[in-house]
Design an enzyme around this catalytic site. Structure first.
Site, short mmCIF file in Angstrom:
data_model
loop_
_atom_site.label_atom_id
_atom_site.label_comp_id
_atom_site.label_asym_id
_atom_site.label_seq_id
_atom_site.Cartn_x
_atom_site.Cartn_y
_atom_site.Cartn_z
N PHE A 119 40.06 33.59 -79.68
CA PHE A 119 40.05 32.12 -79.63
C PHE A 119 39.27 31.63 -80.85
O PHE A 119 38.17 32.10 -81.12
CB PHE A 119 39.36 31.66 -78.34
CG PHE A 119 39.50 30.19 -78.08
CD1 PHE A 119 40.56 29.70 -77.34
CD2 PHE A 119 38.57 29.29 -78.59
CE1 PHE A 119 40.70 28.33 -77.11
CE2 PHE A 119 38.69 27.92 -78.35
CZ PHE A 119 39.76 27.45 -77.61
N ASP B 235 33.24 36.58 -73.38
CA ASP B 235 33.63 35.17 -73.28
C ASP B 235 34.45 35.02 -72.00
O ASP B 235 35.55 35.58 -71.88
CB ASP B 235 34.45 34.80 -74.53
CG ASP B 235 34.88 33.34 -74.52
OD1 ASP B 235 35.06 32.77 -73.43
OD2 ASP B 235 35.06 32.77 -75.62
N TYR C 144 34.77 23.61 -67.49
CA TYR C 144 35.86 22.62 -67.31
C TYR C 144 37.21 23.26 -67.04
O TYR C 144 38.18 22.56 -66.80
CB TYR C 144 35.95 21.66 -68.51
CG TYR C 144 36.02 22.32 -69.87
CD1 TYR C 144 37.21 22.84 -70.35
CD2 TYR C 144 34.89 22.39 -70.68
CE1 TYR C 144 37.26 23.44 -71.60
CE2 TYR C 144 34.94 22.98 -71.94
CZ TYR C 144 36.13 23.50 -72.39
OH TYR C 144 36.19 24.09 -73.62
N LYS C 145 37.31 24.59 -67.09
CA LYS C 145 38.59 25.26 -66.84
C LYS C 145 38.67 25.58 -65.34
O LYS C 145 38.76 24.66 -64.54
CB LYS C 145 38.72 26.47 -67.75
CG LYS C 145 38.85 26.02 -69.23
CD LYS C 145 38.87 27.14 -70.25
CE LYS C 145 39.04 26.55 -71.66
NZ LYS C 145 38.78 27.52 -72.72
N ARG D 16 52.20 28.33 -71.70
CA ARG D 16 51.28 28.92 -70.71
C ARG D 16 51.45 28.23 -69.36
O ARG D 16 51.44 27.00 -69.27
CB ARG D 16 49.82 28.74 -71.15
CG ARG D 16 49.47 29.37 -72.47
CD ARG D 16 47.95 29.41 -72.69
NE ARG D 16 47.31 28.11 -72.59
CZ ARG D 16 46.00 27.91 -72.77
NH1 ARG D 16 45.20 28.94 -73.01
NH2 ARG D 16 45.49 26.71 -72.69
C1 LIG Z 1 38.30 27.10 -73.99
C2 LIG Z 1 37.67 28.18 -74.78
C3 LIG Z 1 36.53 27.93 -75.57
C4 LIG Z 1 36.01 26.53 -75.72
O1 LIG Z 1 34.72 26.44 -76.25
P1 LIG Z 1 33.97 25.03 -76.20
O2 LIG Z 1 32.72 25.25 -76.91
O3 LIG Z 1 33.83 24.65 -74.75
O4 LIG Z 1 34.84 24.02 -76.88
C5 LIG Z 1 35.94 29.00 -76.21
N1 LIG Z 1 36.44 30.27 -76.10
C6 LIG Z 1 37.55 30.52 -75.36
C7 LIG Z 1 38.07 31.91 -75.26
C8 LIG Z 1 38.21 29.48 -74.71
O5 LIG Z 1 39.31 29.72 -74.01
#
Ligand SMILES: *Cc1c(COP(=O)(O)O)cnc(C)c1O
Length: 402
Positions: free
Chosen positions: A115, A187, A212-213, A361
């Protein structure tokens, strides 16, 4: 038999009428209780208590108290999780901590196709510290061996890959990396709240995640940071006053608070953390292995439908592992014109998302999605592909957020 009544659980969420919501892996749905609780925090806490709310309503403790709510969901011990800042910022803290703990090594290993924020933060740290103190290398996850990690200070991996939905073996990979003298940061953005895990049993060093997910904390809700108890003496590279041992002594010199609290930096958003706390209460009493079983049943059902559909067999390739042990809580389909197809599905009321270059997705939130959601998504996708409705001009336009 699962001990969870999933119909009842679903009724605890606001879900828009006439829509199939399959994007809880990007933004979780709103628990009804969170709406009530936020209104109460605004009118009965903020409005009436004003500044005394920091004490009378324990706002000051929220990063730690919400951390305690997250801990059982991810198999973390008490006193190892804080909810603060964003995943990206917490990752900066964790990476820096690993370089300090693993003195003598300067390499951060991450995977190809990680990511983007994860690699941006790692590369940013390398620029800040200079290449002799911090370098990064991206490797194919299949090529990870103790030999490839023999010079790495830290390995950073996603527990569930955001594009493919592949789930990694946390225990085995952590043990392998540690046998090479390398620390591990996981992560958990796409696994916390959907996959059962045990950070303590897996001897994980650090972990970061989003609320938030699958944790349904609300748009832009704060992230979380896990630091194994054995590493909590390390420094926070962003040592703000909220992590000070005696913050209201306003001492000129920084002295880190003991334990996980030292990883705090600045003042928390009380509204955001109140929403996260309310949403996490939905998890109380749920065994995460039952949640995981529901997730696998839902994605498994969707995959079975994909297998049975001749239209989908000729247009959409499965991008997610079919093996339960390797599948997270989403199914990714690779197809031509994936972006316009995702837009046509959304217009049809099936809320999905698109990821570059050709992935749609379908995220299944085990707390509120149903088998009928999977059926409707398949039917809608078949209808779009057969009618070629996605070729309409309105489905070609990209917004800022996909
Ligand atoms: C959604 C997501 C993020 C988001 O990071 P933020 O700091 O909350 O914007 C980071 N890593 C992964 C793998 C994600 O899916």
């Amino acid at each position: 038999m699962s001990a969870i009544d999933f119909d009842k659980l679903r009724s605890r969420f606001h879900l828009p009428d006439g829509k199939v919501y399959l994007d809880g892996n990007s933004l979780g749905a709103l628990p009804r209780h969170t709406e009530t609780r936020l209104k109460e925090v605004i009118s009965a806490e903020w409005a009436d208590e004003l500044v005394s709310g920091w004490n009378t309503k324990a706002w000051i403790d929220l990063p730690l108290s919400v951390g305690e709510q997250i801990a059982p969901i991810i198999g973390a011990a008490s006193g190892t999780v804080v909810c603060c800042d964003s995943l990206s910022i917490n990752l900066f803290k964790a990476l820096t901590a690993c370089l300090e703990l693993n003195e003598g090594r300067s390499l951060i290993t991450l995977e190809d196709g990680q990511f983007p924020t994860d690699s941006y933060i790692a590369d940013g740290l390398s620029r800040l510290l200079g290449a002799d103190r911090c370098r990064t290398q991206a490797v194919d996850i299949a090529a990870l061996t103790p030999e490839t990690l023999s010079e790495s200070a830290v390995l950073l991996l996603s527990h569930v890959d955001y594009k493919s939905g592949a789930l990694r073996d946390m225990g085995a990979i952590t043990a392998m990396a540690q046998s090479a003298g390398c620390l591990v940061i996981w992560d958990l953005a796409h696994s916390a709240g959907a996959i059962d895990m045990d950070l303590e049993a897996s001897q994980v060093d650090f972990a970061v995640g989003c609320t938030y997910k699958f944790l349904n904390g609300g748009p832009g809700a704060p992230g979380f940071l896990y630091v194994a108890e054995r590493h909590q003496e390390v420094q926070n590279p962003l040592p703000g006053w909220m992590g000070h041992a005696r913050l209201f002594d306003f001492e000129a010199k920084y002295e880190a608070a003991p334990g996980i609290k030292r990883f705090l930096t600045g003042t928390q958003s009380v509204l955001a953390l109140s929403a996260v706390s309310a949403s996490l209460s939905v998890f109380e009493g749920l065994a995460m292995h039952d949640v995981r079983a529901r997730s696998l049943a839902l994605t498994g059902h969707f995959i079975a439908r994909w297998e049975q559909s001749s239209v989908l067999q000729s247009h959409a390739a499965l991008g997610t592992p079919i093996d339960d042990a390797q599948r997270g809580s989403q199914v990714s389909l690779a197809l031509e014109s994936a972006f316009p197809v995702s837009q046509a599905l959304i217009a049809d009321g099936v809320i999905v998302d698109f990821r570059e270059p050709n992935i749609v997705r379908f995220g299944f939130s085990p707390l509120y999605n149903t088998f009928s959601d999977a059926d409707q998504a398949i039917a809608s996708l078949e209808a779009v592909l057969t009618s070629e409705r996605h070729r309409l001009p309105q489905f070609q336009i990209r917004s800022t957020v996909t």
